[in-house]
Design a protein around this motif. Structure first.
Motif, mmCIF file in Angstrom:
data_model
loop_
_atom_site.group_PDB
_atom_site.id
_atom_site.type_symbol
_atom_site.label_atom_id
_atom_site.label_comp_id
_atom_site.label_asym_id
_atom_site.label_seq_id
_atom_site.Cartn_x
_atom_site.Cartn_y
_atom_site.Cartn_z
ATOM 1 N N THR A 171 25.540 30.709 52.081
ATOM 2 C CA THR A 171 25.416 29.363 51.505
ATOM 3 C C THR A 171 24.530 29.368 50.267
ATOM 4 O OG1 THR A 171 25.701 28.402 53.706
ATOM 5 C CG2 THR A 171 24.810 26.972 51.991
ATOM 6 N N SER A 172 23.392 30.053 50.343
ATOM 7 C CA SER A 172 22.488 30.105 49.189
ATOM 8 C C SER A 172 23.107 30.891 48.034
ATOM 9 C CB SER A 172 21.156 30.732 49.597
ATOM 10 O OG SER A 172 21.352 32.050 50.089
ATOM 11 N N LEU A 173 23.844 31.963 48.352
ATOM 12 C CA LEU A 173 24.507 32.734 47.305
ATOM 13 C C LEU A 173 25.577 31.893 46.619
ATOM 14 C CD1 LEU A 173 25.036 35.370 45.798
ATOM 15 C CD2 LEU A 173 26.524 36.073 47.681
ATOM 16 N N THR A 174 26.284 31.074 47.381
ATOM 17 C CA THR A 174 27.319 30.222 46.810
ATOM 18 C C THR A 174 26.725 29.214 45.835
ATOM 19 O OG1 THR A 174 28.600 30.451 48.843
ATOM 20 C CG2 THR A 174 29.242 28.681 47.357
ATOM 21 N N ASN B 221 30.931 22.132 59.803
ATOM 22 C CA ASN B 221 30.255 23.418 59.752
ATOM 23 C C ASN B 221 30.064 23.895 58.312
ATOM 24 O OD1 ASN B 221 30.341 23.409 62.540
ATOM 25 N ND2 ASN B 221 32.226 24.614 62.632
ATOM 26 N N LYS B 222 28.862 24.380 58.019
ATOM 27 C CA LYS B 222 28.611 24.910 56.686
ATOM 28 C C LYS B 222 29.342 26.233 56.469
ATOM 29 C CE LYS B 222 24.140 22.741 55.804
ATOM 30 N NZ LYS B 222 22.725 22.965 55.444
ATOM 31 N N THR B 223 29.473 27.015 57.532
ATOM 32 C CA THR B 223 30.206 28.283 57.461
ATOM 33 C C THR B 223 31.106 28.387 58.693
ATOM 34 O OG1 THR B 223 28.385 29.444 58.580
ATOM 35 C CG2 THR B 223 28.407 29.478 56.166
ATOM 36 N N ARG B 224 32.214 29.101 58.526
ATOM 37 C CA ARG B 224 33.155 29.239 59.648
ATOM 38 C C ARG B 224 34.116 30.382 59.375
ATOM 39 N NH1 ARG B 224 38.159 25.569 58.426
ATOM 40 N NH2 ARG B 224 37.832 25.021 56.250
ATOM 41 N N SER C 125 48.675 50.712 49.663
ATOM 42 C CA SER C 125 47.996 51.968 49.336
ATOM 43 C C SER C 125 47.910 52.892 50.545
ATOM 44 C CB SER C 125 46.597 51.686 48.795
ATOM 45 O OG SER C 125 45.834 50.954 49.751
ATOM 46 N N GLU C 126 47.782 52.310 51.741
ATOM 47 C CA GLU C 126 47.673 53.103 52.957
ATOM 48 C C GLU C 126 48.956 53.111 53.769
ATOM 49 O OE1 GLU C 126 44.293 51.840 55.201
ATOM 50 O OE2 GLU C 126 43.003 51.679 53.442
ATOM 51 N N GLN C 127 49.904 52.241 53.399
ATOM 52 C CA GLN C 127 51.181 52.106 54.089
ATOM 53 C C GLN C 127 50.993 51.906 55.585
ATOM 54 O OE1 GLN C 127 53.805 55.324 53.018
ATOM 55 N NE2 GLN C 127 53.961 54.666 50.887
ATOM 56 N N THR C 128 50.086 51.014 55.914
ATOM 57 C CA THR C 128 49.811 50.701 57.307
ATOM 58 C C THR C 128 49.213 49.306 57.411
ATOM 59 O OG1 THR C 128 48.734 51.487 59.329
ATOM 60 C CG2 THR C 128 47.480 51.634 57.279
ATOM 61 N N PHE C 129 49.146 48.780 58.636
ATOM 62 C CA PHE C 129 48.587 47.459 58.860
ATOM 63 C C PHE C 129 47.093 47.560 59.146
ATOM 64 C CE2 PHE C 129 53.033 46.472 59.599
ATOM 65 C CZ PHE C 129 53.153 45.200 59.069
ATOM 66 N N ARG C 130 46.369 46.546 58.689
ATOM 67 C CA ARG C 130 44.945 46.419 58.973
ATOM 68 C C ARG C 130 44.667 44.997 59.443
ATOM 69 N NH1 ARG C 130 44.987 51.075 59.360
ATOM 70 N NH2 ARG C 130 43.916 52.642 58.076
ATOM 71 N N SER C 131 43.490 44.785 60.009
ATOM 72 C CA SER C 131 43.087 43.466 60.500
ATOM 73 C C SER C 131 42.206 42.788 59.458
ATOM 74 C CB SER C 131 42.328 43.609 61.825
ATOM 75 O OG SER C 131 41.834 42.368 62.261
ATOM 76 N N LEU C 132 42.576 41.577 59.058
ATOM 77 C CA LEU C 132 41.814 40.810 58.070
ATOM 78 C C LEU C 132 41.141 39.633 58.761
ATOM 79 C CD1 LEU C 132 41.064 40.152 55.083
ATOM 80 C CD2 LEU C 132 43.139 38.739 55.015
ATOM 81 N N CYS C 133 39.839 39.488 58.524
ATOM 82 C CA CYS C 133 39.073 38.361 59.053
ATOM 83 C C CYS C 133 38.429 37.639 57.871
ATOM 84 C CB CYS C 133 37.999 38.836 60.035
ATOM 85 S SG CYS C 133 38.664 39.727 61.460
ATOM 86 N N LEU C 134 38.655 36.339 57.767
ATOM 87 C CA LEU C 134 38.193 35.549 56.633
ATOM 88 C C LEU C 134 37.036 34.652 57.051
ATOM 89 C CD1 LEU C 134 41.639 34.461 55.157
ATOM 90 C CD2 LEU C 134 40.150 36.266 54.294
ATOM 91 N N PHE C 135 35.929 34.768 56.323
ATOM 92 C CA PHE C 135 34.749 33.940 56.571
ATOM 93 C C PHE C 135 34.497 33.094 55.325
ATOM 94 C CE2 PHE C 135 30.218 32.989 56.983
ATOM 95 C CZ PHE C 135 30.130 32.647 58.333
ATOM 96 N N ARG C 136 34.230 31.795 55.525
ATOM 97 C CA ARG C 136 34.125 30.883 54.385
ATOM 98 C C ARG C 136 32.951 29.936 54.540
ATOM 99 N NH1 ARG C 136 36.871 28.564 50.106
ATOM 100 N NH2 ARG C 136 36.681 26.302 49.891
ATOM 101 N N SER C 137 32.291 29.667 53.408
ATOM 102 C CA SER C 137 31.276 28.624 53.362
ATOM 103 C C SER C 137 31.916 27.354 52.827
ATOM 104 C CB SER C 137 30.100 29.045 52.462
ATOM 105 O OG SER C 137 30.505 29.090 51.112
ATOM 106 N N PHE C 138 31.426 26.210 53.247
ATOM 107 C CA PHE C 138 32.063 24.941 52.889
ATOM 108 C C PHE C 138 32.006 24.662 51.390
ATOM 109 C CE2 PHE C 138 27.686 23.750 52.884
ATOM 110 C CZ PHE C 138 27.572 22.663 52.052
ATOM 111 N N ASN C 139 31.087 25.308 50.662
ATOM 112 C CA ASN C 139 30.957 25.036 49.232
ATOM 113 C C ASN C 139 31.657 26.067 48.360
ATOM 114 O OD1 ASN C 139 29.122 26.910 50.088
ATOM 115 N ND2 ASN C 139 27.392 26.124 48.917
ATOM 116 N N GLY C 140 32.615 26.818 48.919
ATOM 117 C CA GLY C 140 33.509 27.540 48.031
ATOM 118 C C GLY C 140 33.680 29.027 48.165
ATOM 119 N N SER C 141 32.797 29.743 48.838
ATOM 120 C CA SER C 141 32.902 31.200 48.910
ATOM 121 C C SER C 141 33.749 31.636 50.099
ATOM 122 C CB SER C 141 31.512 31.836 49.035
ATOM 123 O OG SER C 141 30.764 31.642 47.860
#
Length: 447
Positions: free
Chosen positions: A315-318, A258-261, A273-289
């Motif tokens: 992908t193009s921005l990367t 996959n090019k992105t996932r 800073s907020e002293q609380t939990f948040r949800s983190l979702c990570l999106f990545r392109s295969f060429n580094g971003s």
């Protein structure tokens, strides 16, 4: 008589965490233990008496130091060293390492003797390492005293074991990772056009749903943009670049199609800073971003909308970012007035105002132990100065005839090693001045 010398570096022996308020009654000392790891436990189990003995020794040293108004930071033995770190008012972590030593063997009669090099590395290195481990703990679990107060004993111990079992057995002490030690950030400089393209994409993503509170954007191990506070940014940045992204790169090398996932979905992180939990979702392109979206509340629908946008544009921005990195790598090397190439000077620059760190050597895998030890030792001494804005300059010669130069002003510090043995003091100073003018312009605003 000829001799053969074999050097053995320091290594992790034990790591444990304990609560001084628990197990106050005689016979219940084992209840103080929160977590315990021993390198020997991979082959033979460590007895409960040994664990109690280690905790008792650490607590005794700590209590002894407090009697004189200061907390003891370490205990040195003939072969082992204990270094302590206070996680909260009553909770401590301790690392035990084997002291580095050399074995001298005679080639004539095969006799040998051991020489312990206990001054090869300072306690500051292990204190920074303990702080780094705890920063990761807080990111994933919140402050340990808060977690301890919210959970019953057994669930609390289980949460701690889940975290430490992932980190401690695989803890790397060498090579030195100065980025992680000082919780620093490596930024990627961009021209105005490319930076606006990045911000345009991030603004479009954030506009898809109001529950996207903030973001962080990296290219490989460089930070481009972040809406998080600086303390949260540096902790999350180091966790991503030292833990998450290296594993993702291994998967891509092994043939991810996959090019992105999505790398991570609904990963709980604690924001100081907020002293609380948040949800983190990570999106990545295969060429580094890699883009991290911090959500107030996780919703799969949000990710579907963001994926449709990111898959078409990331992908193009990367590719543009790759061009920037390639251009920076091809910049010509400058010469000093004395015709000494910059490659003859190793330097590391630390900016405490924005936690930036950069250098002409790999700050994540610094093989030169002499240079890294000097940085750690001098930085610890500089922290003792009453005024962080006070100007400081140190020029000295190392045991191998290389010059060490350290400059600090305006919360900015430059460390440099000059491999030019024939240079005198004035020439060494001039070469470092030329380095600053060519590569680090206007870093010392107060000079």
């Amino acid at each position: 008589m000829s001799q053969t010398k074999v050097r053995h570096s320091f290594s992790l022996v034990k790591y444990f965490v304990f609560n001084t308020c628990w197990g106050a009654r005689e016979g219940e000392e084992h209840k103080k233990l929160i977590y315990y790891y021993s390198k020997l436990s991979t082959t033979t189990s460590v007895s409960l008496d040994q664990k109690i003995s280690d905790i008792g020794l650490a607590e005794a040293v700590i209590n002894f130091g407090t009697q004189f108004g200061d907390i003891s930071e370490s205990l040195h033995g003939n072969k082992l060293r204990f270094v302590f770190h206070n996680l909260s008012e009553n909770i401590w972590s301790t690392i035990c390492i084997s002291e580095p030593y050399s074995v001298h063997r005679s080639n004539d009669d095969n006799t040998h003797f051991h020489e312990v090099n206990d001054f090869e590395i300072s306690n500051q290195f292990f204190k920074l390492k303990l702080e780094s481990i705890y920063r990761y703990f807080c990111l994933l679990n919140g402050p340990i005293e808060k977690l301890c107060s919210q959970l019953e004993r057994e669930p609390f111990l289980e949460r701690c074991s889940q975290f430490f079992d992932l980190f401690i057995p695989h803890l790397e002490l060498l090579p030195f990772n100065l980025i992680e030690l000082y919780s620093s950030i490596q930024y990627l400089p961009l021209n105005n056009t490319t930076f606006m393209s990045v911000q345009s994409l991030l603004n479009c993503v954030q506009a898809t749903d109001h529950r996207i509170e903030s973001y962080i954007f990296l290219y490989n191990d460089k930070l481009i943009s972040s809406q998080l506070s600086l303390p949260d940014t540096k902790t999350l940045y180091n966790y991503l670049t030292n833990v998450i992204i290296p594993e993702a790169v291994k998967e891509e090398i092994n043939g991810i199609a996959n090019k992105t996932r999505w790398l991570q979905v609904n990963m709980k992180i604690y924001l100081q800073s907020e002293q609380t939990f948040r949800s983190l979702c990570l999106f990545r392109s295969f060429n580094g971003s890699t883009i991290g979206l911090v959500l107030d509340k996780y919703d799969p629908i949000i990710l579907q909308e963001c994926e449709a946008l990111l898959s078409s544009r990331l992908t193009s921005l990367t590719s543009k970012l790759q061009e920037t990195v390639t251009h920076l790598a091809k910049q010509p090397e400058s010469k000093s007035p004395n015709d000494v190439s910059v490659k003859d000077i190793k330097f590391i620059y630390i900016n405490n105002t924005n936690c930036a760190q950069r250098g002409n050597t790999n700050c994540r895998k610094l093989i030169d132990s002499d240079f890294s030890r000097l940085i750690i030792d001098v930085e610890a001494d500089l922290d003792l100065l009453d005024d962080e804005n006070q100007m400081f300059e140190l020029i000295g010669k190392n045991t191998n005839d290389t010059w060490l130069v350290a400059n600090r002003c305006d919360m900015r510090t430059l460390f440099a090693i000059l491999n030019h043995k024939n240079a005198n003091l004035i020439e060494a100073s001039d070469m470092i001045d030329a380095l600053e003018k060519g590569h680090l312009k206007n870093i010392f605003f107060g000079v």
